[in-house]
Design a protein around this motif. Sequence first.
Motif, PDB file in Angstrom:
ATOM      1  N   SER A   1      -0.694   9.117   0.025  1.00  0.00           N
ATOM      2  CA  SER A   1       0.190   8.178  -0.668  1.00  0.00           C
ATOM      3  C   SER A   1       1.659   8.301  -0.285  1.00  0.00           C
ATOM      4  CB  SER A   1       0.063   8.355  -2.190  1.00  0.00           C
ATOM      5  OG  SER A   1       0.666   9.568  -2.605  1.00  0.00           O
TER       6      SER A   1
ATOM      7  N   THR B   1       0.847  -1.199   0.000  1.00  0.00           N
ATOM      8  CA  THR B   1       0.000   0.000   0.000  1.00  0.00           C
ATOM      9  C   THR B   1       0.875   1.240   0.000  1.00  0.00           C
ATOM     10  OG1 THR B   1      -1.744  -1.133   1.233  1.00  0.00           O
ATOM     11  CG2 THR B   1      -1.795   1.277   1.237  1.00  0.00           C
TER      12      THR B   1
ATOM     13  N   HIS C   1      -8.822  11.105  -5.859  1.00  0.00           N
ATOM     14  CA  HIS C   1      -9.800  10.025  -5.704  1.00  0.00           C
ATOM     15  C   HIS C   1      -9.180   8.637  -5.773  1.00  0.00           C
ATOM     16  CE1 HIS C   1     -12.843  13.094  -5.987  1.00  0.00           C
ATOM     17  NE2 HIS C   1     -12.432  13.451  -7.187  1.00  0.00           N
ATOM     18  N   THR C   2      -7.847   8.549  -5.902  1.00  0.00           N
ATOM     19  CA  THR C   2      -7.209   7.234  -5.906  1.00  0.00           C
ATOM     20  C   THR C   2      -7.220   6.659  -4.498  1.00  0.00           C
ATOM     21  OG1 THR C   2      -5.048   8.306  -5.629  1.00  0.00           O
ATOM     22  CG2 THR C   2      -5.721   7.759  -7.881  1.00  0.00           C
ATOM     23  N   ASN C   3      -6.847   5.386  -4.386  1.00  0.00           N
ATOM     24  CA  ASN C   3      -6.799   4.744  -3.070  1.00  0.00           C
ATOM     25  C   ASN C   3      -5.391   4.217  -2.825  1.00  0.00           C
ATOM     26  OD1 ASN C   3      -7.549   3.605  -0.620  1.00  0.00           O
ATOM     27  ND2 ASN C   3      -8.283   1.709  -1.578  1.00  0.00           N
ATOM     28  N   PRO C   4      -4.606   4.894  -1.967  1.00  0.00           N
ATOM     29  CA  PRO C   4      -4.943   6.118  -1.225  1.00  0.00           C
ATOM     30  C   PRO C   4      -4.838   7.353  -2.136  1.00  0.00           C
ATOM     31  CG  PRO C   4      -2.690   5.508  -0.793  1.00  0.00           C
ATOM     32  CD  PRO C   4      -3.253   4.410  -1.660  1.00  0.00           C
TER      33      PRO C   4
END
Length: 348
Positions: free
Chosen positions: A339, A274, A292-295
């Motif tokens: 991130s 991650t 809006h990405t994860n994270p």
Amino acid sequence: MNTRETPGPGPRVTMIDIARHAGVSKSTVSLVLQASPLVKAETREKVVASIEQLGYVYNRGAANLRSARSNIVGMVINDLANPFFAELAVGMEHVFHTAGYIPFIANTTENPKRQAEVLRSMSEHDIAGLIICPARGTKPADIESLAGLSVPIVLAMRRLAGRKFSSVTPDNLRGARRATEHLIALGHKRIAFFGGYSDMIAQNDRCGGFQAALIAAGLPIEPDLIIEGPPNRECGLNAVGRVLDRAEPATAALCFNDVVAFGALSGLERRGLTAGRDFALVGFDDVSEARHTNPPLTTVHVDTAALGERAAHQVLRMIHGDTRPEEFVSDVDLVVRASCGAEGGRRQ
């Protein structure tokens, strides 16, 4: 009492009729018809409303013969698949639409041959001006032939060596340096750089800022941590494996742009890692998808729409006679999100 009068049926409506109806001078009507940026938006709307109400027909063909220039502006974009360039084009189009110009957009997909075909076609159609985001491998001579036609030209996002063209670019070197300094401040000592090619001026600037920050911090520049490649998702995805499979893996990376960073996010996910927890990741551009990405992606914020608008205004200024070249470099911010492993939601 309203002194404006609507001409009745009979003779053809003239600019004088429009001027009387709108309560402005004939010269103002002329400027509106020529899409001059010198007219205030409120006045322009008033004149346009009178034109529509009176049914005035503007002889665009005759006007073009008088001015020896059309109202079409070319927008030659190197990669519309990249959301950054799509957002840039929207900013340009907004200005041209407001000024009464018709944007003619073409996507060259980073192909200089395709770019040459597009530019040749546009020049044959007597365009009023050009904004070019040069494809990789573009040489100054590829653009200079158009300059001989007296077509106003502005380069966007990528400068070219040699002839001094008007241009709009973000501060690539400063942005990359600030992003790398942030990763160093978080404790990272083996930091990679993903994407772009060394024959691209923008990559030179961004990788140069990255290296300057390492040198200032007394950290070594490790060539095998600088991963060149096309500035797309595939590059970021593949780069992750290359820096993690080393004897001494990298712990963080600055990406040439957000699209490369999106690929790197996917590469980390495939390995069960991650971003922000197992590996720090920073992009460049701050396209709308980045938050809006994860994270959510930490990235260097570029005011994309404003850069597009600036490029369009430069072209309009040159169309109206001010041909002095202007090299505009916009400031950038570092937007800290999850991130990179630091507290998110703030700008530096």
